[in-house]
Scaffold this motif. Sequence first.
Motif, PDB file in Angstrom:
ATOM      1  N   ASP A  68     -14.080  -4.867   3.883  1.00 35.81           N
ATOM      2  CA  ASP A  68     -14.207  -6.010   2.971  1.00 35.81           C
ATOM      3  C   ASP A  68     -15.659  -6.254   2.562  1.00 35.81           C
ATOM      4  OD1 ASP A  68     -11.553  -6.488   2.848  1.00 35.81           O
ATOM      5  OD2 ASP A  68     -11.557  -8.342   4.005  1.00 35.81           O
ATOM      6  N   VAL A  69     -16.570  -6.043   3.499  1.00 40.22           N
ATOM      7  CA  VAL A  69     -17.993  -6.280   3.195  1.00 40.22           C
ATOM      8  C   VAL A  69     -18.468  -5.284   2.130  1.00 40.22           C
ATOM      9  CG1 VAL A  69     -20.327  -6.158   4.179  1.00 40.22           C
ATOM     10  CG2 VAL A  69     -18.529  -7.367   5.403  1.00 40.22           C
ATOM     11  N   ASP A  79     -16.477  -3.703   0.037  1.00 42.52           N
ATOM     12  CA  ASP A  79     -15.742  -4.022  -1.192  1.00 42.52           C
ATOM     13  C   ASP A  79     -16.369  -5.216  -1.896  1.00 42.52           C
ATOM     14  OD1 ASP A  79     -14.000  -1.961  -0.844  1.00 42.52           O
ATOM     15  OD2 ASP A  79     -12.344  -3.177  -0.086  1.00 42.52           O
ATOM     16  N   ALA A  80     -16.824  -6.194  -1.103  1.00 42.13           N
ATOM     17  CA  ALA A  80     -17.451  -7.385  -1.705  1.00 42.13           C
ATOM     18  C   ALA A  80     -18.718  -6.980  -2.461  1.00 42.13           C
ATOM     19  CB  ALA A  80     -17.777  -8.403  -0.619  1.00 42.13           C
ATOM     20  N   ALA A  81     -19.500  -6.089  -1.854  1.00 38.20           N
ATOM     21  CA  ALA A  81     -20.730  -5.629  -2.521  1.00 38.20           C
ATOM     22  C   ALA A  81     -20.377  -4.922  -3.827  1.00 38.20           C
ATOM     23  CB  ALA A  81     -21.498  -4.699  -1.605  1.00 38.20           C
ATOM     24  N   ARG A  82     -19.339  -4.127  -3.772  1.00 33.75           N
ATOM     25  CA  ARG A  82     -18.901  -3.395  -4.966  1.00 33.75           C
ATOM     26  C   ARG A  82     -18.427  -4.380  -6.028  1.00 33.75           C
ATOM     27  NH1 ARG A  82     -14.239   1.179  -5.336  1.00 33.75           N
ATOM     28  NH2 ARG A  82     -15.002   2.016  -7.283  1.00 33.75           N
ATOM     29  N   ASP A  83     -17.682  -5.372  -5.564  1.00 30.25           N
ATOM     30  CA  ASP A  83     -17.169  -6.385  -6.478  1.00 30.25           C
ATOM     31  C   ASP A  83     -18.307  -7.163  -7.149  1.00 30.25           C
ATOM     32  OD1 ASP A  83     -14.748  -7.646  -7.438  1.00 30.25           O
ATOM     33  OD2 ASP A  83     -15.425  -9.437  -6.390  1.00 30.25           O
ATOM     34  N   MET A  84     -19.440  -7.270  -6.430  1.00 30.46           N
ATOM     35  CA  MET A  84     -20.605  -7.990  -6.977  1.00 30.46           C
ATOM     36  C   MET A  84     -21.452  -7.081  -7.868  1.00 30.46           C
ATOM     37  SD  MET A  84     -20.814 -11.122  -5.530  1.00 30.46           S
ATOM     38  CE  MET A  84     -19.072 -11.350  -5.670  1.00 30.46           C
ATOM     39  N   GLY A  85     -20.972  -5.860  -8.099  1.00 34.71           N
ATOM     40  CA  GLY A  85     -21.669  -4.981  -9.035  1.00 34.71           C
ATOM     41  C   GLY A  85     -22.540  -3.921  -8.392  1.00 34.71           C
ATOM     42  N   ALA A  86     -22.486  -3.783  -7.058  1.00 35.37           N
ATOM     43  CA  ALA A  86     -23.337  -2.781  -6.397  1.00 35.37           C
ATOM     44  C   ALA A  86     -22.702  -1.394  -6.495  1.00 35.37           C
ATOM     45  CB  ALA A  86     -23.545  -3.164  -4.936  1.00 35.37           C
ATOM     46  N   ARG A 134     -25.062   0.015  -2.547  1.00 32.79           N
ATOM     47  CA  ARG A 134     -24.262  -0.339  -1.364  1.00 32.79           C
ATOM     48  C   ARG A 134     -24.875   0.279  -0.115  1.00 32.79           C
ATOM     49  NH1 ARG A 134     -19.889   0.677  -4.648  1.00 32.79           N
ATOM     50  NH2 ARG A 134     -19.239   2.581  -3.599  1.00 32.79           N
ATOM     51  N   PHE A 165      -9.871  -2.344  -7.102  1.00 30.56           N
ATOM     52  CA  PHE A 165      -9.995  -1.563  -5.865  1.00 30.56           C
ATOM     53  C   PHE A 165      -8.865  -0.546  -5.712  1.00 30.56           C
ATOM     54  CE2 PHE A 165     -12.552  -5.308  -4.810  1.00 30.56           C
ATOM     55  CZ  PHE A 165     -13.734  -4.644  -4.510  1.00 30.56           C
ATOM     56  N   PRO A 199     -14.369  -1.706  -9.886  1.00 31.25           N
ATOM     57  CA  PRO A 199     -14.582  -3.147  -9.669  1.00 31.25           C
ATOM     58  C   PRO A 199     -15.971  -3.612 -10.092  1.00 31.25           C
ATOM     59  CG  PRO A 199     -13.888  -2.075  -7.634  1.00 31.25           C
ATOM     60  CD  PRO A 199     -13.982  -1.006  -8.651  1.00 31.25           C
ATOM     61  N   GLU A 200     -16.984  -2.764  -9.867  1.00 28.13           N
ATOM     62  CA  GLU A 200     -18.356  -3.194 -10.171  1.00 28.13           C
ATOM     63  C   GLU A 200     -18.582  -3.399 -11.666  1.00 28.13           C
ATOM     64  OE1 GLU A 200     -17.443  -0.479  -8.464  1.00 28.13           O
ATOM     65  OE2 GLU A 200     -18.800   1.215  -8.732  1.00 28.13           O
ATOM     66  N   PHE A 226     -12.567 -12.919  -0.627  1.00 29.49           N
ATOM     67  CA  PHE A 226     -11.787 -12.169   0.367  1.00 29.49           C
ATOM     68  C   PHE A 226     -11.215 -13.093   1.449  1.00 29.49           C
ATOM     69  CE2 PHE A 226     -14.446  -9.125  -1.646  1.00 29.49           C
ATOM     70  CZ  PHE A 226     -13.754  -7.934  -1.606  1.00 29.49           C
ATOM     71  N   ALA A 271     -15.877 -11.880   3.918  1.00 30.83           N
ATOM     72  CA  ALA A 271     -16.695 -10.683   3.638  1.00 30.83           C
ATOM     73  C   ALA A 271     -18.132 -11.041   3.266  1.00 30.83           C
ATOM     74  CB  ALA A 271     -16.041  -9.845   2.525  1.00 30.83           C
ATOM     75  N   PHE A 309     -22.150 -11.016   3.696  1.00 31.85           N
ATOM     76  CA  PHE A 309     -23.059  -9.984   4.196  1.00 31.85           C
ATOM     77  C   PHE A 309     -23.772 -10.557   5.423  1.00 31.85           C
ATOM     78  CE2 PHE A 309     -23.031  -9.362  -0.557  1.00 31.85           C
ATOM     79  CZ  PHE A 309     -22.002  -8.435  -0.503  1.00 31.85           C
ATOM     80  N   PHE A 347     -26.867 -12.177  -4.298  1.00 28.89           N
ATOM     81  CA  PHE A 347     -26.599 -10.738  -4.315  1.00 28.89           C
ATOM     82  C   PHE A 347     -26.116 -10.225  -5.679  1.00 28.89           C
ATOM     83  CE2 PHE A 347     -24.239  -6.845  -3.617  1.00 28.89           C
ATOM     84  CZ  PHE A 347     -25.058  -6.150  -2.764  1.00 28.89           C
ATOM     85  N   GLY A 348     -25.087 -10.885  -6.186  1.00 28.86           N
ATOM     86  CA  GLY A 348     -24.516 -10.444  -7.464  1.00 28.86           C
ATOM     87  C   GLY A 348     -25.505 -10.590  -8.612  1.00 28.86           C
ATOM     88  N   GLN A 389     -27.897  -7.810  -8.596  1.00 32.85           N
ATOM     89  CA  GLN A 389     -27.273  -6.597  -9.136  1.00 32.85           C
ATOM     90  C   GLN A 389     -27.256  -6.634 -10.664  1.00 32.85           C
ATOM     91  OE1 GLN A 389     -27.494  -5.149  -5.835  1.00 32.85           O
ATOM     92  NE2 GLN A 389     -26.484  -3.844  -7.323  1.00 32.85           N
ATOM     93  N   MET A 411     -21.672 -15.365 -10.009  1.00 34.40           N
ATOM     94  CA  MET A 411     -21.588 -14.265 -10.978  1.00 34.40           C
ATOM     95  C   MET A 411     -21.096 -14.756 -12.343  1.00 34.40           C
ATOM     96  SD  MET A 411     -22.045 -11.327  -9.258  1.00 34.40           S
ATOM     97  CE  MET A 411     -21.082 -10.102 -10.103  1.00 34.40           C
TER      98      MET A 411
END
Lengths: 284, 348
Positions: free
Chosen positions: A180-181, A183-190, A195, B52, B72-73, B81, B85, B87, B98-99, B102, B150
């Motif tokens: 999930d961590v 995936d969350a980074a990916r979801d935030m655009g990383a 990542r 995903f 997704p990005e 989540f 989730a 960090f 964070f977002g 990015q 975001m």
Amino acid sequence: MTWRRCATVLLLLMPGLGLIVSLIGMVVYVAIAQSFGLYNLNGDSVFTVAHWAEMLDRKLYTRAVTYSIYIGVWSAILAVAFAYPLAIWLRKPFRGSIIIGAILKAPLLVQGLVAAFLFINVISYHGIFNQLMQAIGLWDEPRRLQNDRGAIGVLFLQTWKNMPFALLLLTGAVQAIPDDVLDAARDMGAGTFARFRKIIAPLSLSAMQAALVIIFIGAVADFSFQVIAGPTNRQSLAQLMVFVRQTSWHEAAVVGVTLMVIALAGSLLLAIAARLILKGPFSR
Amino acid sequence: MSKIIVQDLTMQFDQFVAVNKVSFEVQQGEFVTLLGPSGCGKTTLLKMISGFLTPTQGRIHIGGKDVTRTPPEDRDTALCFQSYALFPHMTVRGNLEFGLRQQRTPAGDRKARVSQIAVQLSLEQQLGKLPNALSGGQQQRVALGRALSMQPGVILFDEPLSNLDAKLRDQVRFEIKRIQHENALTAVYVTHDQSEALALSDRVIVMRDGQIEQIATPEDLYHTPATSFVADFIGNANVMPAEVIGEADGGGWILDSKIGQLISRDPRDPQAKKINIAWRPELAHVTPEGPLSGTVVSRAFQGNFTDLHVVTQGQSYRLQVPHSDVSVGDEVAFGLDAKDVLMLEPSR
């Protein structure tokens, strides 16, 4: 904490920690003392800095210091750099992942000396590697690859031998990062690299530091790979220590103390650098 | 505009079909909940909307763009989540930023945005803390804030309240609704908790075995469930087989069931002679003059009402009464209004 409790804790620690501290302490003390002329095995013990002055004045010594640091630092970095993508790849089990993981760890089972001899056989003038390069038409004639001046052979062997150890440490750390961590980074655009740099590396920093430090200490004090596959115009500190021991125990002790200082300082620097790069002001 | 259009979406894992030809639309600013029991495919569907998972078949459009194969990005979505989730190595500020980092948002705008979110979610005092120093509710708010920072067109929630205690869940539930409304976000929320779905949603999509069972407003879903499954899943209605005998005087249908003869004024016509019927346990009028009766087999005091488990000719059902001194083994008489008896699908 009362003195009674303090004493109990110390007593309980004594069999384990006490033994380690006393044995290491004795070796360090004797090495340092011998480097200053004490504990002379062949004559009178006199405190002197002459042995340090003598060694620091020798080009052989300074070259061995820089060479050993070069081997230590690059071996640690390369082993960790190769281990990380594999650890990430093996993070989630898939069909055959256990077998692949086992094969990747196989170098841990091969003795360093055996590996070094195998390696020089492979890269020798009439070895398999030269034959292969000629067979596929890349080289017209065999090339001399053994004991190269840039110590690529030693670095290759160190990386090959130490990468599985780094993989062992990093796999556990990377597997502990929840999906999930990431995936969350990916979801935030990383993306993939972001990542790794912002999530995976900082969260596996302790394992990475342990791998860097342990591999560095081993590689900086390398003897067997250097003697068999290393460049002939340079000596590692371990090689130099054996070499000068024939004439002076005290000078060998100087090299030994140097090795210990480099191992300690280098480990600290590597660990601090990794933390600063991945968790400090340079991480953003 | 962040309208979501899901067309014929299918997700197959080897032989198992997790989502089967699902289609629906979510309007801009609408709050839609995917509701169903574990394994019904709701989280798989959400993962396909968030990117995903790539669907085996079908298309997803967000804001007029086909995003079926967009990672997704690169989607205009943010997912909250179930596990939050967060960090763990970053402070609350780091998580919220964070977002934006990015997206390469300038430092000034980033700071202003984080401050705004922190005020909105009462996180000003927590900005310098690491997630492990926060309570569950605070962590949930950080996760929500991170998604909101975001400024996504679509916000997705994957059972975000399931790790909170009942009181906190109620509180955060209202916060989510308020923030979604204030920011006019298009929201898709996944839960297996029907009370959460009813309280939060503009519309609810009830799922079962990878398919949509019913799409309706919470009120319609509760009062006019389309199937026995929906009736049972939403509010634990009493579902039982009955036979349609004929039309009643003054409109409606006469039904014969194990608990007795009933009249239904459900505006829908019966689909067969033998059908399932449903009625809500709290809509029964427990009164000595009631035409129906049964034996109480168990009784549970629930605070504002008492739950009675009753059996008539082997048919068990529930009655919920505000105050009751009925004991186990007693006979209880009750009546049902014809408008409260619903006619559902044919019975097997």
